[in-house]
Motif scaffolding. Structure first.
Motif, PDB file in Angstrom:
ATOM      1  N   LYS A 155       0.829  -1.203   0.000  1.00 31.88           N
ATOM      2  CA  LYS A 155       0.000   0.000   0.000  1.00 31.88           C
ATOM      3  C   LYS A 155       0.863   1.252   0.000  1.00 31.88           C
ATOM      4  O   LYS A 155       0.576   2.223  -0.727  1.00 31.88           O
ATOM      5  CB  LYS A 155      -0.928  -0.006   1.210  1.00 31.88           C
ATOM      6  N   ASP A 156       1.928   1.247   0.796  1.00 33.67           N
ATOM      7  CA  ASP A 156       2.824   2.404   0.843  1.00 33.67           C
ATOM      8  C   ASP A 156       3.490   2.622  -0.517  1.00 33.67           C
ATOM      9  O   ASP A 156       3.655   3.766  -0.961  1.00 33.67           O
ATOM     10  CB  ASP A 156       3.893   2.196   1.917  1.00 33.67           C
ATOM     11  N   ALA A 157       3.883   1.522  -1.171  1.00 33.35           N
ATOM     12  CA  ALA A 157       4.520   1.639  -2.487  1.00 33.35           C
ATOM     13  C   ALA A 157       3.549   2.205  -3.516  1.00 33.35           C
ATOM     14  O   ALA A 157       3.922   3.024  -4.367  1.00 33.35           O
ATOM     15  CB  ALA A 157       5.048   0.282  -2.934  1.00 33.35           C
ATOM     16  N   LEU A 158       2.292   1.783  -3.452  1.00 30.96           N
ATOM     17  CA  LEU A 158       1.285   2.294  -4.385  1.00 30.96           C
ATOM     18  C   LEU A 158       1.073   3.793  -4.173  1.00 30.96           C
ATOM     19  O   LEU A 158       0.959   4.558  -5.146  1.00 30.96           O
ATOM     20  CB  LEU A 158      -0.027   1.534  -4.201  1.00 30.96           C
ATOM     21  N   LEU A 159       1.036   4.226  -2.926  1.00 39.88           N
ATOM     22  CA  LEU A 159       0.905   5.658  -2.648  1.00 39.88           C
ATOM     23  C   LEU A 159       2.116   6.437  -3.162  1.00 39.88           C
ATOM     24  O   LEU A 159       1.968   7.549  -3.688  1.00 39.88           O
ATOM     25  CB  LEU A 159       0.727   5.883  -1.147  1.00 39.88           C
ATOM     26  N   SER A 160       3.307   5.853  -3.033  1.00 34.73           N
ATOM     27  CA  SER A 160       4.511   6.512  -3.558  1.00 34.73           C
ATOM     28  C   SER A 160       4.433   6.660  -5.066  1.00 34.73           C
ATOM     29  O   SER A 160       4.848   7.683  -5.627  1.00 34.73           O
ATOM     30  CB  SER A 160       5.760   5.713  -3.164  1.00 34.73           C
ATOM     31  N   LEU A 161       3.896   5.635  -5.749  1.00 36.33           N
ATOM     32  CA  LEU A 161       3.737   5.716  -7.199  1.00 36.33           C
ATOM     33  C   LEU A 161       2.753   6.825  -7.569  1.00 36.33           C
ATOM     34  O   LEU A 161       2.996   7.602  -8.500  1.00 36.33           O
ATOM     35  CB  LEU A 161       3.260   4.370  -7.749  1.00 36.33           C
ATOM     36  N   LYS A 162       1.642   6.915  -6.859  1.00 37.40           N
ATOM     37  CA  LYS A 162       0.667   7.960  -7.133  1.00 37.40           C
ATOM     38  C   LYS A 162       1.291   9.348  -6.961  1.00 37.40           C
ATOM     39  O   LYS A 162       1.057  10.259  -7.762  1.00 37.40           O
ATOM     40  CB  LYS A 162      -0.545   7.805  -6.213  1.00 37.40           C
ATOM     41  N   ASN A 163       2.098   9.501  -5.908  1.00 34.42           N
ATOM     42  CA  ASN A 163       2.761  10.779  -5.689  1.00 34.42           C
ATOM     43  C   ASN A 163       3.748  11.094  -6.816  1.00 34.42           C
ATOM     44  O   ASN A 163       3.840  12.231  -7.291  1.00 34.42           O
ATOM     45  CB  ASN A 163       3.487  10.770  -4.350  1.00 34.42           C
ATOM     46  N   ALA A 164       4.497  10.062  -7.240  1.00 37.03           N
ATOM     47  CA  ALA A 164       5.462  10.260  -8.327  1.00 37.03           C
ATOM     48  C   ALA A 164       4.744  10.647  -9.614  1.00 37.03           C
ATOM     49  O   ALA A 164       5.216  11.516 -10.366  1.00 37.03           O
ATOM     50  CB  ALA A 164       6.278   8.985  -8.528  1.00 37.03           C
TER      51      ALA A 164
END
Length: 335
Positions: free
Chosen positions: A253-262
């Protein structure tokens, strides 16, 4: 985007005259159509400017220099019918009697060494489909709606996905500001920490099938669990739809949020397709979207029509799927 090539009037006219000799309908007999395009091109020759542009596109793709390119003033048919938004694909088959635009897209596929791909479950298995609003998809998240589309890959949930997409402007209302955006997978990776990339390379994610696929009878609601990142910088993602699988660890979940931010911070390329513009871009090595910057006449915007092809990266990438060919036609898959 700045066009890589603006065809001269003489080159465009010569190509249009050559391709107009292809009278076989790709919607009735694609294999024969494909052969006739190759024969017409050999008989009349291809302008050096076009060959050079296609060589440059292949080279820049292979070297990771650029994943999106525009050619301008490409040959299209003299008569462009207005398609009804109830069944534009059926309307096209009934009203379009010449195939210059289709022959040009087929020729580009040959010159760029990217074999075309078609889906038997979509639009009669046509290799040339239409990005045009369809009334039953009004307001929905699909390229066949009347609205914007989030960043995504086409056919994100499916096992066979195009490496490249090519769009050709057939009818582009001049007063409506509609843009196609593109984000390179290379640029997205540069904004992600190594541990985030490693997590995104695990099969911790899932993507629901799009509404058009479900209408075509796809039995599953969503893909099996899949990775978002693969290979060098390929990405499999549908913004606001791809989510974390139920059994995935918390770091997914944290990785997916990082992708959205990127994705929100990444440098983006945009192009407004005009009549005769051809935009070709990576489907898996990047993400694309559709933005409505300003619509002055919604009824006029509904008439926007782009002719579209899917393609494999090269013949080897197509051959991986040769067990899936439908009706014995290379490139036509059943999913």
């Amino acid at each position: 985007m700045k066009p890589l090539l603006v065809l001269s009037e003489s080159d465009r006219t010569d190509l249009k005259n050559t391709l107009a000799n292809v009278e076989v309908s790709p919607y009735k007999d694609y294999p024969t159509f494909r052969r006739h395009v190759a024969e017409a091109a050999r008989a009349a020759g291809i302008p050096k400017s076009v060959r050079h542009a296609c060589d440059q596109i292949r080279s820049e793709r292979a070297q990771g220099i650029a994943e999106a390119h525009v050619l301008r003033n490409c040959p299209i048919d003299d008569e462009i019918p207005i398609l009804d938004n109830e069944d534009p694909s059926g309307d096209k088959r009934a009203l379009k009697h010449t195939f210059v635009a289709e022959a040009w897209l087929e020729l580009f596929g040959r010159l760029s060494a990217t074999p075309l791909l078609a889906y038997a479950t979509r639009f009669g298995g046509d290799f040339f489909t239409d990005v045009v609003a369809i009334n039953r998809y009004k307001g929905q998240q699909t390229g066949y709606s009347d609205g914007e589309v989030v960043f995504h890959n086409d056919r994100t949930a499916h096992p066979v996905r195009a490496d490249y997409i090519t769009l050709l402007g057939m009818r582009c209302p001049p007063d409506e500001l509609i843009y196609t955006g593109f984000v390179s997978g290379r640029l997205l990776l540069a904004l992600l920490e190594r541990d985030v990339q490693d997590t995104l390379r695990q099969s911790y994610f899932m993507t629901p099938f799009d509404v058009v696929s479900r209408d075509a009878g796809i039995a599953m609601e969503a893909s099996p669990s899949h990775a978002i990142l693969s290979g060098g910088y390929s990405i499999r993602y549908l913004d606001t739809h791809t989510t974390v699988a139920a059994d995935a660890p918390s770091e997914a979940k944290d990785a997916l949020l990082s992708l959205k931010n990127a994705l929100s911070r990444a440098e983006k390329t945009r192009h407004r397709l005009l009549v005769g513009d051809m935009l070709t871009f990576a489907n898996q090595d990047g993400l694309h979207n559709r933005e409505h910057i300003e619509i002055t006449d919604p009824d006029s915007a509904l008439q926007r029509w782009l002719l579209k092809t899917y393609a494999f990266r090269d013949q080897a990438a197509a051959d991986v799927h040769d067990g899936r060919w439908v009706d014995g036609i290379p490139g036509k898959v059943g999913d």
